[in-house]
Design an enzyme around this catalytic site. Structure first.
Site, PDB file in Angstrom:
ATOM      1  N   ASN A 118       0.833  -1.215   0.000  1.00 33.13           N
ATOM      2  CA  ASN A 118       0.000   0.000   0.000  1.00 33.13           C
ATOM      3  C   ASN A 118       0.866   1.262   0.000  1.00 33.13           C
ATOM      4  O   ASN A 118       0.684   2.152   0.819  1.00 33.13           O
ATOM      5  CB  ASN A 118      -0.926  -0.002   1.220  1.00 33.13           C
ATOM      6  N   ARG A 123       8.355   6.515  -2.565  1.00 34.77           N
ATOM      7  CA  ARG A 123       8.379   6.491  -1.110  1.00 34.77           C
ATOM      8  C   ARG A 123       8.968   5.187  -0.574  1.00 34.77           C
ATOM      9  O   ARG A 123       9.655   5.179   0.451  1.00 34.77           O
ATOM     10  CB  ARG A 123       6.977   6.715  -0.538  1.00 34.77           C
ATOM     11  N   ARG A 172       3.920   0.416   8.883  1.00 27.88           N
ATOM     12  CA  ARG A 172       4.763  -0.722   8.506  1.00 27.88           C
ATOM     13  C   ARG A 172       5.934  -0.911   9.464  1.00 27.88           C
ATOM     14  O   ARG A 172       6.547  -1.980   9.495  1.00 27.88           O
ATOM     15  CB  ARG A 172       5.268  -0.556   7.084  1.00 27.88           C
ATOM     16  N   LYS A 202       0.513 -11.503  -1.516  1.00 31.22           N
ATOM     17  CA  LYS A 202       1.278 -10.817  -2.556  1.00 31.22           C
ATOM     18  C   LYS A 202       2.738 -10.667  -2.151  1.00 31.22           C
ATOM     19  O   LYS A 202       3.654 -10.959  -2.928  1.00 31.22           O
ATOM     20  CB  LYS A 202       0.627  -9.460  -2.856  1.00 31.22           C
ATOM     21  N   PRO A 219       3.419 -13.363  -8.372  1.00 26.99           N
ATOM     22  CA  PRO A 219       2.818 -12.325  -7.521  1.00 26.99           C
ATOM     23  C   PRO A 219       1.729 -11.561  -8.284  1.00 26.99           C
ATOM     24  O   PRO A 219       1.945 -11.152  -9.416  1.00 26.99           O
ATOM     25  CB  PRO A 219       3.992 -11.378  -7.203  1.00 26.99           C
ATOM     26  N   ASP A 221      -0.243  -8.269  -8.157  1.00 27.45           N
ATOM     27  CA  ASP A 221      -0.460  -6.939  -7.597  1.00 27.45           C
ATOM     28  C   ASP A 221      -1.420  -6.179  -8.511  1.00 27.45           C
ATOM     29  O   ASP A 221      -1.957  -6.758  -9.450  1.00 27.45           O
ATOM     30  CB  ASP A 221       0.875  -6.196  -7.448  1.00 27.45           C
TER      31      ASP A 221
END
Length: 272
Positions: A118, A123, A172, A202, A219, A221
DNA sequence: TCGCAGGTGGTCG
DNA sequence: CGACCACCTGCG
């Protein structure tokens, strides 16, 4: 320390496609199309021209870099296999002919992909650099820049989420500390990935593919959902269907197929 | 100002 | 199980 390694007659390698296909976060494009970054605790500057890879590194031997770039694998054969199994993926392969799956350290991928959840790429990269600079080990000066590894499980386990506030990880930070504690107590052996906080389906798939070399791991996403919808008509919510399809069509190379598909969709998105 | 970005964890039906 | 929803943070 400064080493130089030359690999000649290398096909199926493009630095931009390899370092910007979403599998890694610590490599940065340099003028001229080369990439500077760090693998584990080894800084390096990697360039490629006409079949020759040139690696200037601050550590790691020839075998390390050969393995890291997965140079022992015949991607031409894999592309032929995938294209032969499915005609729609040809287009995706064409957009990223030079992608290789980097063989990153398991812990590095665990940390990276927990942070990726997320989150957006600039970033994610910033957080990882903050984490390395603030809490990792110095890996020496290389080409005028100081490099740092990520903090080890033990180091991270000794910290609190509050300590990590300057890293700007948000919620996180707590995932990372909890996961570090779990990994640190399972000396050597990695605990089951699904038991790690912040590791869902994921992120687990990414760790398997990028950190454990499990090339069949696929994966899913948001970008893969989009491309599976665009190309194959899947409902974007049907993740189970997509994974089953990948296992059936792409078999042992589902993860490599995923990278072509992901890169294709990202490139498509950039033009819109 | 508010939605969004390589999802996950927690809660409900 | 599957469907929701909150969630740090920084940027447009």
């Amino acid at each position: 320390m400064m080493n130089e390694f030359i690999f000649e007659n290398i096909k199926d390698f493009n630095p931009k496609e390899t370092f910007e296909c979403g599998q890694c976060f610590r490599w940065e494009a340099m003028p001229g199309g080369s990439y500077m970054g760090i693998a584990g605790s080894f800084p390096a500057h990697i360039s490629y021209s006409e079949g020759t890879i040139n690696i200037k590194s601050g550590g790691g031997d020839r075998d390390f870099w050969e393995n890291y770039l997965d140079l022992g694998r015949d991607y031409s054969a894999i592309k032929r296999y995938l294209a032969g199994r499915d005609s729609l993926i040809k287009k995706a392969i064409a957009s990223g002919e030079g992608i290789r799956i980097l063989r990153q350290e398991p812990w590095e991928t665990i940390v990276s992909f927990i942070i990726s959840a997320n989150n957006n790429i600039p970033r994610i990269k910033g957080c990882i650099e903050n984490l390395a600079k603030g809490f990792g080990e110095p890996c020496g000066e290389f080409e005028g820049r100081a490099f740092y590894s990520l903090p080890s499980p033990k180091t991270l386990a000794s910290l609190t989420a509050e300590d990590l506030a300057p890293v700007r990880l948000g919620y996180r930070a707590d995932y990372l500390v909890k996961t570090a504690k779990k990994v640190a107590t399972c000396c050597e052996q990695l605990p089951p990935l699904c038991e790690l906080t912040g590791v869902g389906p994921k992120v687990e798939s990414c760790i398997r593919l990028f950190g454990l070399g499990q090339m069949d791991s696929f994966p899913v996403d948001v970008w893969v959902k989009r491309v599976m919808h665009e190309l194959y008509g899947f409902d974007e919510k049907d993740v189970k269907g997509m994974k089953a399809f990948a296992a059936e069509k792409f078999g042992p190379y589902g993860g490599i197929a995923q990278q072509y598909l992901f890169y294709y969709m990202r490139e498509l998105g950039k033009n819109n």
